[in-house]
Scaffold this motif. Sequence first.
Motif, short mmCIF file in Angstrom:
data_model
loop_
_atom_site.label_atom_id
_atom_site.label_comp_id
_atom_site.label_asym_id
_atom_site.label_seq_id
_atom_site.Cartn_x
_atom_site.Cartn_y
_atom_site.Cartn_z
N MET A 1 0.82 -1.21 0.00
CA MET A 1 0.00 0.00 0.00
C MET A 1 0.86 1.26 0.00
SD MET A 1 -3.37 -0.89 2.34
CE MET A 1 -2.61 -2.02 3.51
N ALA B 1 1.56 2.05 -3.56
CA ALA B 1 0.41 2.20 -4.47
C ALA B 1 0.55 3.47 -5.29
CB ALA B 1 -0.89 2.22 -3.67
N PHE C 1 -4.54 1.20 -4.17
CA PHE C 1 -4.50 1.13 -2.70
C PHE C 1 -5.71 0.37 -2.16
CE2 PHE C 1 -5.32 2.50 1.57
CZ PHE C 1 -4.09 2.72 2.14
N ASP D 1 -6.06 -2.63 0.65
CA ASP D 1 -6.64 -2.29 1.95
C ASP D 1 -7.65 -3.35 2.38
OD1 ASP D 1 -7.31 -0.10 4.08
OD2 ASP D 1 -9.24 -0.67 3.23
N LEU E 1 -3.88 10.14 -2.52
CA LEU E 1 -2.95 9.16 -1.98
C LEU E 1 -2.31 9.61 -0.67
CD1 LEU E 1 -1.04 7.59 -5.01
CD2 LEU E 1 -2.32 6.40 -3.23
N ARG F 1 -2.12 7.16 2.48
CA ARG F 1 -0.83 6.74 3.06
C ARG F 1 -0.78 7.07 4.56
NH1 ARG F 1 1.82 8.14 -2.30
NH2 ARG F 1 2.04 6.07 -3.24
N ASN G 1 -2.39 4.30 6.06
CA ASN G 1 -1.52 3.12 6.05
C ASN G 1 -0.49 3.16 7.18
OD1 ASN G 1 -0.90 0.62 4.81
ND2 ASN G 1 0.90 1.52 3.87
#
Length: 258
Positions: free
Chosen positions: A144, A147, A153, A157, A193, A197, A200
């Motif tokens: 991820m 990604a 992503f 996930d 993104l 992130r 993440n």
Amino acid sequence: MEALTALNSQALEGLRRLTALDTVRARIALAVDLRLLKPGERLPPTAEVARALDVGEITVRRALIALCEEGVLVRRRGRTGGTMVADAPTVGQVTEIEAYRAATAEVHRLIDHRLMLECGIAHLAATAVTAERLAELKTLVETMDQATSWADFHANDERFHLALASSTGVDSAADHYAPVLHQLYRYYLPYPLDYLRESNREHAALVAALERQDPVEAVRIAHAHVDVLHRTMFVGLLPTSDGSGTSATGPGSTAGPS
């Protein structure tokens, strides 16, 4: 039971009555309205969008053509071309967005349902996760991080959270969790993104807590990870009738949905 009852409410039924084509149109148009997708931003390849939104590629192609005709997107040719958000996209053109607005309260209850399940999953996983599952979770976090689009992503996930449920040592945990996760994923929007992130990083912190066999920290992270959906999922970003609301880039917005 209240959360389960909410899944059958009239508002959510309104969402379910939308065709697959209209749900794609509405979700992309809403992301554009909220500036989650920026003017001039290129959309991922059709196959990635289809996988992320759980529809067929033909449906995505038809939805993108319709959104171009409605002035939300444009199609540009050449090496740097593709399907992009219009430089000055029309707003409010896709009336199917109203079905999402009507489901706000019910989707919040669905988030609460996921919150209770995920906290229990995190606690159990911290006491039962195997080295093999830890390695799988770490690999998904790394994937991820690399990604290249919201669509890329999203697929990983889902794999992460289902793998987390399978780390509990309870054979049926993923069977109970997957339907709730999939219900929520039907209402997620494309997110930048950088938001994803940030989400993440919470995945990584959760995996570290599992590796330390720290159920208290694992539950704390899981709670924060899901509870933020009340503020960052589309139901927390839609403007209210008085024009107020939370901007995707405004105060109080942290990680994107995950």
